[in-house]
Design a protein around this motif. Structure first.
Motif, short mmCIF file in Angstrom:
data_model
loop_
_atom_site.label_atom_id
_atom_site.label_comp_id
_atom_site.label_asym_id
_atom_site.label_seq_id
_atom_site.Cartn_x
_atom_site.Cartn_y
_atom_site.Cartn_z
N SER A 24 0.84 -1.19 0.00
CA SER A 24 0.00 0.00 0.00
C SER A 24 0.88 1.24 0.00
N ALA A 25 0.30 2.32 -0.46
CA ALA A 25 0.96 3.62 -0.45
C ALA A 25 -0.05 4.66 -0.03
N THR A 26 0.36 5.59 0.83
CA THR A 26 -0.53 6.63 1.32
C THR A 26 0.07 7.99 0.99
N GLN A 27 -0.77 8.89 0.51
CA GLN A 27 -0.35 10.25 0.17
C GLN A 27 -1.40 11.23 0.69
N GLU A 28 -0.97 12.46 0.92
CA GLU A 28 -1.87 13.48 1.44
C GLU A 28 -1.83 14.72 0.55
N ALA A 29 -3.00 15.35 0.38
CA ALA A 29 -3.10 16.58 -0.41
C ALA A 29 -4.36 17.32 0.01
N MET A 30 -4.48 18.55 -0.44
CA MET A 30 -5.65 19.37 -0.13
C MET A 30 -6.86 19.01 -1.00
N ASP A 31 -6.62 18.22 -2.07
CA ASP A 31 -7.68 17.79 -2.97
C ASP A 31 -7.70 16.26 -2.99
N GLU A 32 -8.90 15.67 -2.86
CA GLU A 32 -9.02 14.22 -2.77
C GLU A 32 -8.52 13.52 -4.04
N ASP A 33 -8.84 14.07 -5.21
CA ASP A 33 -8.39 13.46 -6.46
C ASP A 33 -6.87 13.48 -6.58
#
Length: 74
Positions: A24-33
């Motif tokens: 698995s890989a997890t990333q974070e951003a201000m936009d879900e897409d």
């Protein structure tokens, strides 16, 4: 003691031989897409994506939302 260690090592080696390793890989951003696409970009070439999921996170007092998305593969 050496015999127990040898048997344990053999079980570990033989036990994982036929198992497909998932990841698995997890990333974070201000936009879900964007967070989803960033996580998907971390999937190794040739692996099959088995799912994606996102969690929204409220940031600070302003009520802004960040998204943490995970892509899983096998």
């Amino acid at each position: 003691m050496k015999a127990i260690f040898s048997v344990a090592t053999a079980v570990i080696v033989l036990g994982t031989g036929g198992v497909a390793l998932a990841g698995s890989a997890t990333q974070e951003a201000m936009d879900e897409d964007i967070a989803t696409n960033r996580a998907l970009s971390k999937v190794p070439q040739g692996k099959k994506v088995t799912g994606t999921s996102c969690t929204s996170i409220e940031i600070g007092m302003g009520g802004e939302t960040s998204y943490r998305c995970t892509a899983t593969w096998e």
